[in-house]
Motif scaffolding. Structure first.
Motif, short mmCIF file in Angstrom:
data_model
loop_
_atom_site.label_atom_id
_atom_site.label_comp_id
_atom_site.label_asym_id
_atom_site.label_seq_id
_atom_site.Cartn_x
_atom_site.Cartn_y
_atom_site.Cartn_z
N ASP A 22 12.32 7.42 4.12
CA ASP A 22 11.41 6.27 4.09
C ASP A 22 9.98 6.76 3.82
OD1 ASP A 22 10.63 7.48 6.47
OD2 ASP A 22 11.29 5.83 7.74
N TYR A 23 9.03 5.85 3.89
CA TYR A 23 7.65 6.22 3.59
C TYR A 23 7.12 7.27 4.56
CZ TYR A 23 2.70 6.28 2.91
OH TYR A 23 1.42 6.72 2.68
N ASP A 24 7.43 7.14 5.85
CA ASP A 24 6.92 8.11 6.82
C ASP A 24 7.42 9.52 6.50
OD1 ASP A 24 5.51 6.13 8.16
OD2 ASP A 24 7.13 5.77 9.61
N LYS A 54 0.83 -1.21 0.00
CA LYS A 54 0.00 0.00 0.00
C LYS A 54 0.86 1.26 0.00
CE LYS A 54 -3.29 0.72 3.06
NZ LYS A 54 -4.25 0.49 4.15
N LYS A 55 1.90 1.26 0.81
CA LYS A 55 2.80 2.41 0.90
C LYS A 55 3.53 2.61 -0.43
CE LYS A 55 3.49 2.23 5.89
NZ LYS A 55 4.44 2.03 6.97
N GLN A 56 3.99 1.51 -1.01
CA GLN A 56 4.68 1.60 -2.30
C GLN A 56 3.74 2.18 -3.36
OE1 GLN A 56 5.78 -2.56 -2.42
NE2 GLN A 56 7.92 -2.08 -2.02
N VAL A 101 3.34 5.96 -3.03
CA VAL A 101 4.49 6.71 -3.57
C VAL A 101 4.43 6.72 -5.10
CG1 VAL A 101 7.01 6.78 -3.76
CG2 VAL A 101 5.95 6.24 -1.56
N VAL A 102 4.21 5.56 -5.70
CA VAL A 102 4.16 5.44 -7.16
C VAL A 102 3.04 6.31 -7.73
CG1 VAL A 102 3.64 3.85 -9.07
CG2 VAL A 102 5.29 3.20 -7.31
N ARG A 103 1.86 6.27 -7.12
CA ARG A 103 0.75 7.10 -7.61
C ARG A 103 1.09 8.58 -7.58
NH1 ARG A 103 -2.60 3.39 -5.01
NH2 ARG A 103 -2.70 4.67 -3.16
N PHE A 104 1.73 9.01 -6.49
CA PHE A 104 2.11 10.42 -6.39
C PHE A 104 3.10 10.80 -7.49
CE2 PHE A 104 4.86 13.86 -5.19
CZ PHE A 104 3.96 14.83 -4.78
N PRO A 164 15.80 -1.98 7.34
CA PRO A 164 14.76 -1.02 6.97
C PRO A 164 13.79 -1.65 5.99
CG PRO A 164 16.98 -0.18 6.48
CD PRO A 164 17.12 -1.59 6.92
N LEU A 165 12.52 -1.35 6.15
CA LEU A 165 11.50 -1.89 5.25
C LEU A 165 11.24 -0.94 4.08
CD1 LEU A 165 8.90 -3.16 7.87
CD2 LEU A 165 10.55 -4.52 6.56
N PRO A 166 10.91 -1.50 2.93
CA PRO A 166 10.52 -0.65 1.80
C PRO A 166 9.18 0.01 2.09
CG PRO A 166 10.84 -2.96 1.13
CD PRO A 166 10.93 -2.90 2.62
N PRO A 167 8.84 1.08 1.43
CA PRO A 167 9.68 1.72 0.43
C PRO A 167 10.71 2.65 1.06
CG PRO A 167 7.55 2.82 0.51
CD PRO A 167 7.49 1.66 1.47
N GLN A 168 11.90 2.60 0.51
CA GLN A 168 12.97 3.54 0.84
C GLN A 168 13.17 4.36 -0.44
OE1 GLN A 168 14.46 3.88 3.89
NE2 GLN A 168 13.10 2.28 4.64
#
Length: 94
Positions: free
Chosen positions: A65-67, A5-7, A10-13, A51-55
């Protein structure tokens, strides 16, 4: 599921703002995974684990990172976060 969901966020933005990017799937490449881990500044790494993606990187420059991405989106500073020049406001006539 949360990572995906986080990835996608980012991609949509990036797509919506016509920002060129390369999405790297670190699950498919040990070399890419090691590069990512090596290029995240030590102070940005979690105390335990990896660290977890997305980076997010701009070339070799670590952005965050996503945050961090989400915070920059909320404060309307994403272009600065990504190390990009802000886009001029649209001058298109209605």
């Amino acid at each position: 599921m949360e990572i995906k969901k986080k990835q996608q966020d980012v991609v949509r933005f990036l797509e919506a703002n016509k920002i060129e990017f390369e999405e790297v799937d670190i699950t498919m490449s040990e070399e890419q995974r090691q590069w990512m881990y090596k290029n995240i500044p030590p102070e940005k790494k979690p105390a335990q684990g990896n660290p977890l993606p997305p980076q997010i990187f701009n070339g070799d420059r670590y952005c965050g990172d996503y945050d961090s991405f989400f915070e920059s989106k909320e404060s309307n500073t994403v272009f600065s976060f990504l190390g990009l020049k802000p886009r001029p406001a649209s001058t298109a006539e209605p």
